[in-house]
Structures are given as structure tokens and as C-alpha cells.
Design a protein around this motif. Structure first.
Motif, mmCIF file in Angstrom:
data_model
loop_
_atom_site.group_PDB
_atom_site.id
_atom_site.type_symbol
_atom_site.label_atom_id
_atom_site.label_comp_id
_atom_site.label_asym_id
_atom_site.label_seq_id
_atom_site.Cartn_x
_atom_site.Cartn_y
_atom_site.Cartn_z
ATOM 1 N N GLN A 139 0.825 -1.200 0.000
ATOM 2 C CA GLN A 139 0.000 0.000 0.000
ATOM 3 C C GLN A 139 0.862 1.253 0.000
ATOM 4 N N GLY A 140 1.978 1.230 0.733
ATOM 5 C CA GLY A 140 2.881 2.369 0.742
ATOM 6 C C GLY A 140 3.513 2.607 -0.621
ATOM 7 N N GLN A 141 3.857 1.539 -1.302
ATOM 8 C CA GLN A 141 4.430 1.669 -2.640
ATOM 9 C C GLN A 141 3.422 2.274 -3.619
ATOM 10 N N ILE A 142 2.184 1.834 -3.509
ATOM 11 C CA ILE A 142 1.146 2.386 -4.375
ATOM 12 C C ILE A 142 0.912 3.859 -4.054
ATOM 13 N N ILE A 170 17.415 11.614 4.242
ATOM 14 C CA ILE A 170 17.186 10.786 5.443
ATOM 15 C C ILE A 170 15.874 10.013 5.310
ATOM 16 N N TYR A 171 14.818 10.699 4.874
ATOM 17 C CA TYR A 171 13.522 10.041 4.714
ATOM 18 C C TYR A 171 13.601 8.929 3.666
ATOM 19 N N GLN A 172 14.332 9.185 2.600
ATOM 20 C CA GLN A 172 14.478 8.169 1.556
ATOM 21 C C GLN A 172 15.231 6.956 2.075
ATOM 22 N N SER A 173 16.250 7.186 2.887
ATOM 23 C CA SER A 173 17.035 6.083 3.449
ATOM 24 C C SER A 173 16.179 5.217 4.352
ATOM 25 N N VAL A 174 15.360 5.869 5.188
ATOM 26 C CA VAL A 174 14.474 5.119 6.083
ATOM 27 C C VAL A 174 13.430 4.361 5.272
ATOM 28 N N ALA A 175 12.892 5.002 4.250
ATOM 29 C CA ALA A 175 11.871 4.365 3.423
ATOM 30 C C ALA A 175 12.412 3.140 2.710
ATOM 31 N N ARG A 176 13.644 3.211 2.258
ATOM 32 C CA ARG A 176 14.231 2.076 1.540
ATOM 33 C C ARG A 176 14.407 0.874 2.454
ATOM 34 N N VAL A 177 14.630 1.126 3.734
ATOM 35 C CA VAL A 177 14.807 0.028 4.684
ATOM 36 C C VAL A 177 13.527 -0.797 4.806
ATOM 37 N N GLY A 179 11.179 -1.013 2.534
ATOM 38 C CA GLY A 179 10.664 -1.444 1.240
ATOM 39 C C GLY A 179 9.987 -0.377 0.410
ATOM 40 N N HIS A 180 10.102 0.906 0.789
ATOM 41 C CA HIS A 180 9.490 1.996 0.036
ATOM 42 C C HIS A 180 10.547 2.733 -0.776
#
Length: 208
Positions: A139-142, A170-177, A179-180
Motif C-alpha cells: 500500500q505504501g508503494q502504491i 534521510i527520509y528516503q534512506s528510512v523508506a528504503r529500509v 521497502g518503500h
């Protein structure tokens, strides 16, 4: 005497039957129309003749989709559920950032602009903390794709514009962890199922 009584009675019967026949054959009278029975419509003057007309909403007819297997149907139903789950958040982000852009356009005061950006960021963060944090990875990916679809910018670009490049990283790094990917973009040609779900859902008619 009895003859006259019978004659009068016969005359009355004939008169009543004749009156009923005339009543049944008479055209029906329409009830008087009051003020609340009037429907106001637009009209166009066509060579001296007023032609009334009523605007109608666009009607889109979709074909019934046929799935090859029950698994395909189940996958599509899951996608539909997920899209409808996150679509309100994407529309909220769209409306909020459109409001922010309008507010920023009417003020040149740097202090006021920072205040407006901070208020917008606080509202988005509140939504993330209370509801979006409960979304699944799918759902987050969508949602990140739909934000790009509605706002015209990726979530990463929005964070970078409002919070700066460091926080965006920073937000992108956390999101990648988890799965976003905040840099996810939306391609209507590649996301035909999502496009079909959005247009058939009635969201745009509902939130207009």
C-alpha cells in the motif's frame, strides 16, 4: 300516478348514467402546480424559440473484465482494495499542496512563507503518524506512485522542496529500509490496472 313516478325514476336513472359517461369521457384535469413544483432549467434562444436544456454528467461505460484464472481475479481484487485504501491520502496531499502553492503565490514575506510550509508539513506528518503508518508495504508503494500521479512530483521532491535535501535523503534512506521508494514515479501506460480502478471508483466525481 304510479306511471308518472316510474317515468320520473326512469328519467333520473338515465340522467345519472349520462352524467357519468360524460365525466369518464372528459379529459383529465391536471392539478394546479405550486411554486415548489417548478423546475428551473437553462435555456437557449434558437431563432426566437426558447429551448430548455439540462447539463448531464459524463457517463463512462466500462467493459466487464474477464480473468483467465481465479488467481488473476484475486490479484486484481487485492490491487483494487489497496488502491482504494490509499487513494484518499493521495487526494488529500494533492489538495493540501495546491493550497500551499496558492498561499505562497500571494505573499512575498519569507517569514510568512516558512510558516505556511511548516503548517503544511505538520498536517502531512499528522496524517502519516495517525493513519499512513498502518499501511502495508504494498500500500505504501502504491501511495508514493499515486502522490506523483496527483501532485505531479515525487514524494522525495516534495520533501526536498519543503524540508531540504538533507531531510529528503534521510527520509528516503528510512523508506528504503522498509521497502518503500520516495522517488517512485507513476506511468499510466505501465499502471493500466490502477488507472482503470481509479476511473471506475468514482473518486473524481465524489471529491469535485
Amino acid at each position: 300516478m304510479k306511471f308518472y313516478r316510474s317515468f320520473i325514476l326512469l328519467f333520473v336513472i338515465i340522467a345519472v348514467q349520462d352524467a357519468r359517461a360524460q365525466e369518464n369521457s372528459a379529459p383529465a384535469k391536471f392539478p394546479l402546480l405550486g411554486r415548489n413544483d417548478t423546475i428551473r432549467v437553462a435555456s437557449t434562444n434558437d431563432q426566437g424559440e426558447m429551448i430548455p436544456w439540462i447539463p448531464l454528467h459524463e457517463i463512462v461505460i466500462y467493459g466487464v473484465r474477464v480473468f483467465k484464472t481465479p488467481q488473476d481475479r484475486a490479484a486484481y481484487n487485492r490491487l483494487r482494495y489497496n488502491v482504494l485504501k490509499v487513494m484518499p491520502y493521495a487526494l488529500f496531499a494533492k489538495r493540501r499542496y495546491e493550497k500551499l502553492e496558492r498561499d505562497l503565490a500571494v505573499t512575498t514575506d519569507r517569514k510568512e512563507q516558512k510558516k505556511l510550509v511548516k503548517e503544511c508539513d505538520a498536517e502531512i506528518k499528522k496524517m502519516f503518524k495517525t493513519e499512513i503508518k498502518e499501511l502495508t508495504i504494498t500500500q505504501g508503494q502504491i501511495l508514493t506512485k499515486l502522490i506523483d500521479r496527483e501532485v505531479g512530483r515525487t514524494t522525495f521532491e516534495i520533501v526536498k522542496e519543503t524540508q531540504g535535501g538533507v531531510k529528503a535523503f534521510i527520509y528516503q534512506s528510512v523508506a528504503r529500509v522498509v521497502g518503500h521508494n520516495l522517488k517512485s514515479t507513476y506511468n499510466p501506460e505501465e499502471e493500466r490496472d490502477i488507472e482503470s480502478i481509479i476511473h471506475s471508483s468514482g473518486y473524481y466525481h465524489q471529491y469535485q
